[in-house]
Write a protein that holds these residues in place. Structure first.
Motif, PDB file in Angstrom:
ATOM      1  N   GLY A   6       0.132   6.348   3.691  1.00  0.00           N
ATOM      2  CA  GLY A   6      -0.090   5.188   2.746  1.00  0.00           C
ATOM      3  C   GLY A   6      -0.078   3.563   3.018  1.00  0.00           C
ATOM      4  N   LYS A  14      -7.971   2.718  -6.839  1.00  0.00           N
ATOM      5  CA  LYS A  14      -6.805   2.899  -7.529  1.00  0.00           C
ATOM      6  C   LYS A  14      -6.835   2.718  -8.977  1.00  0.00           C
ATOM      7  N   ASN A  51       0.821   3.982  -2.758  1.00  0.00           N
ATOM      8  CA  ASN A  51       0.295   5.379  -2.479  1.00  0.00           C
ATOM      9  C   ASN A  51       1.458   6.413  -3.263  1.00  0.00           C
ATOM     10  N   ASP A  61      -4.954   1.331   2.742  1.00  0.00           N
ATOM     11  CA  ASP A  61      -5.716   2.116   1.698  1.00  0.00           C
ATOM     12  C   ASP A  61      -7.143   2.299   1.945  1.00  0.00           C
ATOM     13  N   VAL A  62      -7.197   3.687   2.760  1.00  0.00           N
ATOM     14  CA  VAL A  62      -8.546   4.118   2.732  1.00  0.00           C
ATOM     15  C   VAL A  62      -9.377   4.587   1.712  1.00  0.00           C
ATOM     16  N   GLY A  63      -8.511   5.234   0.780  1.00  0.00           N
ATOM     17  CA  GLY A  63      -9.124   5.470  -0.167  1.00  0.00           C
ATOM     18  C   GLY A  63     -10.218   4.527  -0.930  1.00  0.00           C
ATOM     19  N   ASN A 116       1.028  -1.341   0.010  1.00  0.00           N
ATOM     20  CA  ASN A 116      -0.150   0.111  -0.061  1.00  0.00           C
ATOM     21  C   ASN A 116       0.897   1.339  -0.020  1.00  0.00           C
ATOM     22  N   ARG A 132      -7.455  10.611  -3.495  1.00  0.00           N
ATOM     23  CA  ARG A 132      -6.944   9.441  -2.763  1.00  0.00           C
ATOM     24  C   ARG A 132      -5.494   9.511  -2.202  1.00  0.00           C
ATOM     25  N   ASN A 143      -5.279   9.068   1.708  1.00  0.00           N
ATOM     26  CA  ASN A 143      -4.230   7.596   2.190  1.00  0.00           C
ATOM     27  C   ASN A 143      -2.954   8.072   2.858  1.00  0.00           C
ATOM     28  N   GLY A 192      -4.715   7.389   6.096  1.00  0.00           N
ATOM     29  CA  GLY A 192      -3.909   5.937   5.800  1.00  0.00           C
ATOM     30  C   GLY A 192      -2.630   5.752   6.587  1.00  0.00           C
TER      31      GLY A 192
END
Length: 261
Positions: free
Chosen positions: A113, A125, A77, A116-118, A73, A102, A106, A110
């Motif tokens: 990064g 992605k 990111n 992966d909160v997005g 991740n 995003r 993140n 996140g």
């Protein structure tokens, strides 16, 4: 379905690094450097067999799944910076804005990064690189070219690699971190960790390379070129494209990271 299909194209493309050196020679205008390419593929196979694969197996063995996912991740990111830039360069400003959001989410929520909160809040992605941008601008792919260590590429793809490196903040670590050796260590070490993490994620894909075709070199060459065409055209390609990737999906091969090392 579109995302999974893109992943399947990418999966077969990156697996060219795992394929053996075949002996069947075919004349193809897309591949005037076939002799060089086959030898480089064989060289890359040796590097993979004796270096990358053993290291990746060790990494996977000692790394807990949640740590492995966090590392993946983190680099994904960082990659979103280039994705955002390339979408903007291609005129896809809505997608570029989503990529920027995003990355911001993140990086903050996140934890740099690692999480992966997005994806959890419907900021998926995207897959864009400078090679695709050059293709959208009308630059042809050029002949197939296998690069040492980097694997399948083309003259346009080589230029794309340079552009992608220019969009990666790790490239500039040596400029902004002092003393200079710390910056170099961060840049080189980050690239090495990314390569190992990516290779570890591909350990389950040998079946594709082994069973894909009798002449695996030709299979992976056509798969790479078809993959790039698919990505440049955002999936708007004819049904009679080089390989039927839906058949691979039916056999259980899911999407993976498209960038090998």
């Amino acid at each position: 379905m579109q995302v999974r299909k893109t992943g399947l194209f990418a999966a077969v493309g990156v697996m060219a690094l795992l394929s053996g050196c075949a002996t069947v020679q075919t004349a193809d205008p897309k591949d005037p450097w076939e002799s060089w390419n086959r030898s480089m593929q064989s060289f890359n196979d040796g590097v993979d067999d004796y270096v990358m694969k053993p290291v990746a197996k060790g990494y996977q063995w000692i790394t807990p799944d949640f740590v492995d996912q966090g590392v993946t991740n983190f680099f994904s990111n960082i990659n979103d910076i280039g994705v955002c830039t390339n979408n903007a360069l291609q005129g896809k400003f809505l997608l570029s804005g989503m990529d920027a959001a995003r990355f911001l989410v993140n990086t903050t929520a996140g934890v740099a990064g690692l999480v992966d909160v997005g994806s959890m809040i419907d900021l998926p992605k995207h897959n864009e690189d400078f090679d695709q941008t050059l293709g959208v601008w009308g630059l042809p792919t050029g002949p197939y070219l296998v690069l040492p260590f980097f694997g399948p590429s083309s003259p346009r793809g080589l230029t794309g690699l340079i552009g992608d490196a220019a969009m990666n903040p790790l490239t500039y670590a040596g400029i902004y971190l002092n003393p200079e050796w710390i910056g170099a260590a961060v840049s080189i070490g980050g690239g090495a960790v990314k390569a190992i993490d990516t290779r570890a994620d591909l350990l389950g894909m040998e079946k594709v390379a082994t069973e894909g075709a009798l002449d695996r070199y030709q299979f992976f060459r056509d798969a790479y070129l078809s993959n790039r065409n698919y990505l440049v055209n955002d999936g708007n390609v004819s049904e009679d494209d080089v390989l039927k990737f839906e058949e691979l999906k039916d056999e259980g091969y899911g999407p993976i990271n498209p960038n090998p090392y």
